[in-house]
Design a protein around this motif. Structure first.
Motif, PDB file in Angstrom:
ATOM      1  N   ARG A  17      14.681  -1.657  -7.711  1.00 40.51           N
ATOM      2  CA  ARG A  17      15.951  -1.711  -6.964  1.00 40.51           C
ATOM      3  C   ARG A  17      16.676  -0.368  -7.057  1.00 40.51           C
ATOM      4  O   ARG A  17      17.185   0.142  -6.062  1.00 40.51           O
ATOM      5  N   SER A  18      16.708   0.229  -8.240  1.00 42.62           N
ATOM      6  CA  SER A  18      17.386   1.515  -8.427  1.00 42.62           C
ATOM      7  C   SER A  18      16.819   2.577  -7.489  1.00 42.62           C
ATOM      8  O   SER A  18      17.559   3.284  -6.818  1.00 42.62           O
ATOM      9  N   GLY A  19      15.492   2.693  -7.445  1.00 42.65           N
ATOM     10  CA  GLY A  19      14.864   3.695  -6.593  1.00 42.65           C
ATOM     11  C   GLY A  19      15.036   3.421  -5.122  1.00 42.65           C
ATOM     12  O   GLY A  19      15.338   4.323  -4.331  1.00 42.65           O
ATOM     13  N   VAL A  20      14.882   2.154  -4.738  1.00 39.36           N
ATOM     14  CA  VAL A  20      14.983   1.778  -3.330  1.00 39.36           C
ATOM     15  C   VAL A  20      16.402   2.000  -2.812  1.00 39.36           C
ATOM     16  O   VAL A  20      16.604   2.490  -1.701  1.00 39.36           O
ATOM     17  N   GLU A  21      17.385   1.661  -3.632  1.00 42.61           N
ATOM     18  CA  GLU A  21      18.775   1.848  -3.199  1.00 42.61           C
ATOM     19  C   GLU A  21      19.149   3.327  -3.116  1.00 42.61           C
ATOM     20  O   GLU A  21      19.951   3.708  -2.266  1.00 42.61           O
ATOM     21  N   LEU A  22      18.557   4.163  -3.964  1.00 45.56           N
ATOM     22  CA  LEU A  22      18.791   5.604  -3.854  1.00 45.56           C
ATOM     23  C   LEU A  22      18.274   6.145  -2.515  1.00 45.56           C
ATOM     24  O   LEU A  22      18.776   7.142  -2.009  1.00 45.56           O
ATOM     25  N   LEU A  23      17.273   5.467  -1.952  1.00 47.20           N
ATOM     26  CA  LEU A  23      16.720   5.863  -0.654  1.00 47.20           C
ATOM     27  C   LEU A  23      17.441   5.180   0.511  1.00 47.20           C
ATOM     28  O   LEU A  23      17.050   5.333   1.664  1.00 47.20           O
ATOM     29  N   ASP A  24      18.486   4.409   0.201  1.00 43.91           N
ATOM     30  CA  ASP A  24      19.294   3.699   1.201  1.00 43.91           C
ATOM     31  C   ASP A  24      18.532   2.602   1.940  1.00 43.91           C
ATOM     32  O   ASP A  24      18.776   2.352   3.121  1.00 43.91           O
ATOM     33  N   PHE A  25      17.604   1.952   1.243  1.00 42.71           N
ATOM     34  CA  PHE A  25      16.946   0.771   1.788  1.00 42.71           C
ATOM     35  C   PHE A  25      17.503  -0.458   1.084  1.00 42.71           C
ATOM     36  O   PHE A  25      17.970  -0.384  -0.044  1.00 42.71           O
ATOM     37  N   GLU A  26      17.412  -1.596   1.760  1.00 44.55           N
ATOM     38  CA  GLU A  26      17.831  -2.857   1.167  1.00 44.55           C
ATOM     39  C   GLU A  26      16.621  -3.480   0.472  1.00 44.55           C
ATOM     40  O   GLU A  26      15.516  -3.461   1.007  1.00 44.55           O
ATOM     41  N   LEU A  27      16.833  -4.043  -0.728  1.00 41.42           N
ATOM     42  CA  LEU A  27      15.727  -4.651  -1.461  1.00 41.42           C
ATOM     43  C   LEU A  27      15.876  -6.162  -1.504  1.00 41.42           C
ATOM     44  O   LEU A  27      16.928  -6.685  -1.849  1.00 41.42           O
ATOM     45  N   LEU A  28      14.799  -6.836  -1.143  1.00 39.85           N
ATOM     46  CA  LEU A  28      14.676  -8.275  -1.345  1.00 39.85           C
ATOM     47  C   LEU A  28      13.736  -8.457  -2.524  1.00 39.85           C
ATOM     48  O   LEU A  28      12.834  -7.651  -2.742  1.00 39.85           O
ATOM     49  N   GLU A  29      13.920  -9.535  -3.294  1.00 34.96           N
ATOM     50  CA  GLU A  29      13.122  -9.714  -4.499  1.00 34.96           C
ATOM     51  C   GLU A  29      12.499 -11.098  -4.551  1.00 34.96           C
ATOM     52  O   GLU A  29      13.135 -12.089  -4.196  1.00 34.96           O
ATOM     53  N   ALA A  30      11.240 -11.122  -5.034  1.00 34.87           N
ATOM     54  CA  ALA A  30      10.544 -12.377  -5.277  1.00 34.87           C
ATOM     55  C   ALA A  30       9.820 -12.271  -6.610  1.00 34.87           C
ATOM     56  O   ALA A  30       9.265 -11.228  -6.940  1.00 34.87           O
ATOM     57  N   ALA A  31       9.814 -13.362  -7.367  1.00 36.64           N
ATOM     58  CA  ALA A  31       9.175 -13.371  -8.678  1.00 36.64           C
ATOM     59  C   ALA A  31       7.699 -13.755  -8.608  1.00 36.64           C
ATOM     60  O   ALA A  31       6.993 -13.626  -9.602  1.00 36.64           O
ATOM     61  N   ASP A  32       7.249 -14.217  -7.450  1.00 33.55           N
ATOM     62  CA  ASP A  32       5.838 -14.565  -7.295  1.00 33.55           C
ATOM     63  C   ASP A  32       5.468 -14.593  -5.815  1.00 33.55           C
ATOM     64  O   ASP A  32       6.331 -14.461  -4.942  1.00 33.55           O
ATOM     65  N   GLY A  33       4.178 -14.769  -5.557  1.00 33.52           N
ATOM     66  CA  GLY A  33       3.685 -14.738  -4.185  1.00 33.52           C
ATOM     67  C   GLY A  33       4.232 -15.844  -3.303  1.00 33.52           C
ATOM     68  O   GLY A  33       4.519 -15.618  -2.128  1.00 33.52           O
ATOM     69  N   MET A  34       4.381 -17.034  -3.844  1.00 28.35           N
ATOM     70  CA  MET A  34       4.895 -18.151  -3.030  1.00 28.35           C
ATOM     71  C   MET A  34       6.337 -17.886  -2.586  1.00 28.35           C
ATOM     72  O   MET A  34       6.686 -18.106  -1.430  1.00 28.35           O
ATOM     73  N   GLU A  35       7.158 -17.408  -3.510  1.00 28.49           N
ATOM     74  CA  GLU A  35       8.547 -17.072  -3.171  1.00 28.49           C
ATOM     75  C   GLU A  35       8.563 -15.951  -2.122  1.00 28.49           C
ATOM     76  O   GLU A  35       9.361 -15.974  -1.183  1.00 28.49           O
ATOM     77  N   ALA A  36       7.672 -14.990  -2.267  1.00 30.50           N
ATOM     78  CA  ALA A  36       7.607 -13.874  -1.320  1.00 30.50           C
ATOM     79  C   ALA A  36       7.230 -14.354   0.079  1.00 30.50           C
ATOM     80  O   ALA A  36       7.786 -13.880   1.073  1.00 30.50           O
ATOM     81  N   LEU A  37       6.305 -15.295   0.180  1.00 28.22           N
ATOM     82  CA  LEU A  37       5.925 -15.832   1.492  1.00 28.22           C
ATOM     83  C   LEU A  37       7.109 -16.523   2.163  1.00 28.22           C
ATOM     84  O   LEU A  37       7.310 -16.390   3.377  1.00 28.22           O
ATOM     85  N   LYS A  38       7.917 -17.224   1.383  1.00 28.18           N
ATOM     86  CA  LYS A  38       9.119 -17.873   1.926  1.00 28.18           C
ATOM     87  C   LYS A  38      10.100 -16.825   2.450  1.00 28.18           C
ATOM     88  O   LYS A  38      10.686 -16.992   3.514  1.00 28.18           O
TER      89      LYS A  38
END
Length: 123
Positions: A17-38
Motif C-alpha cells: 500500500r505504501s509503494g502503490v500510494e506513492l505512485l498515486d494508484f488506489e489499492l484494493l486488498e484481498a487476503a486470499d484468491g477467493m476474496e480476490a475473485l469477488k
C-alpha cells in the motif's frame, strides 16, 4: 487505476500500500484468491494484480490460472510478489501468464519500479 494486492500477510499488504500510494494508484486488498475473485467481479477498473504464491485456500498459481482462463478478466496484468525464488517457479508463473516477478523481501523502491514497468507494459 486500481491495483489489487492478493496476499495473506497484512504486513506485506501494508508495505505494498505504501509503494502503490506513492505512485498515486488506489489499492484494493484481498487476503486470499477467493476474496480476490469477488473483488474482481465487483471492480471493473482493476489495472494490475500483485499476487502472492503461498496462500491458504486458493494459492497464487491457481488464482493466476483462473484469472488468465476467465472470460471476464483475462487481460488484467499480474505480477507475482512472493518468496518463491526458484527459477522453475518463476518460469512456471511467467508461462502461466504473469508479466513480472518480485521476490520477497523487497524494498519500496523495487516494488515501485516493478509496478511502473507492469503499468507501462499493460497500457
Amino acid at each position: 487505476m486500481k491495483i489489487l494486492s492478493v496476499d495473506d500477510s497484512a504486513i506485506i499488504r501494508k508495505i505494498i500500500r505504501s509503494g502503490v500510494e506513492l505512485l498515486d494508484f488506489e489499492l484494493l486488498e484481498a487476503a486470499d484468491g477467493m476474496e480476490a475473485l469477488k473483488i474482481l467481479a465487483q471492480s471493473k477498473d482493476v489495472g494490475l494484480i500483485l499476487l502472492d504464491w503461498n496462500m491458504p485456500g486458493m494459492d497464487g498459481m491457481d488464482f493466476l490460472l483462473k484469472v488468465k482462463n476467465s472470460e471476464s478478466f483475462p487481460d488484467i496484468p499480474i505480477m507475482m510478489v512472493t518468496t518463491e525464488s526458484e527459477k522453475e517457479n518463476i518460469i512456471k508463473a511467467i508461462q502461466a501468464g504473469a508479466i513480472n516477478y518480485l521476490v520477497k523481501p523487497f524494498t519500496i523502491e523495487e516494488l515501485m519500479k516493478k509496478v511502473l514497468e507492469c503499468v507501462e507494459e499493460g497500457a
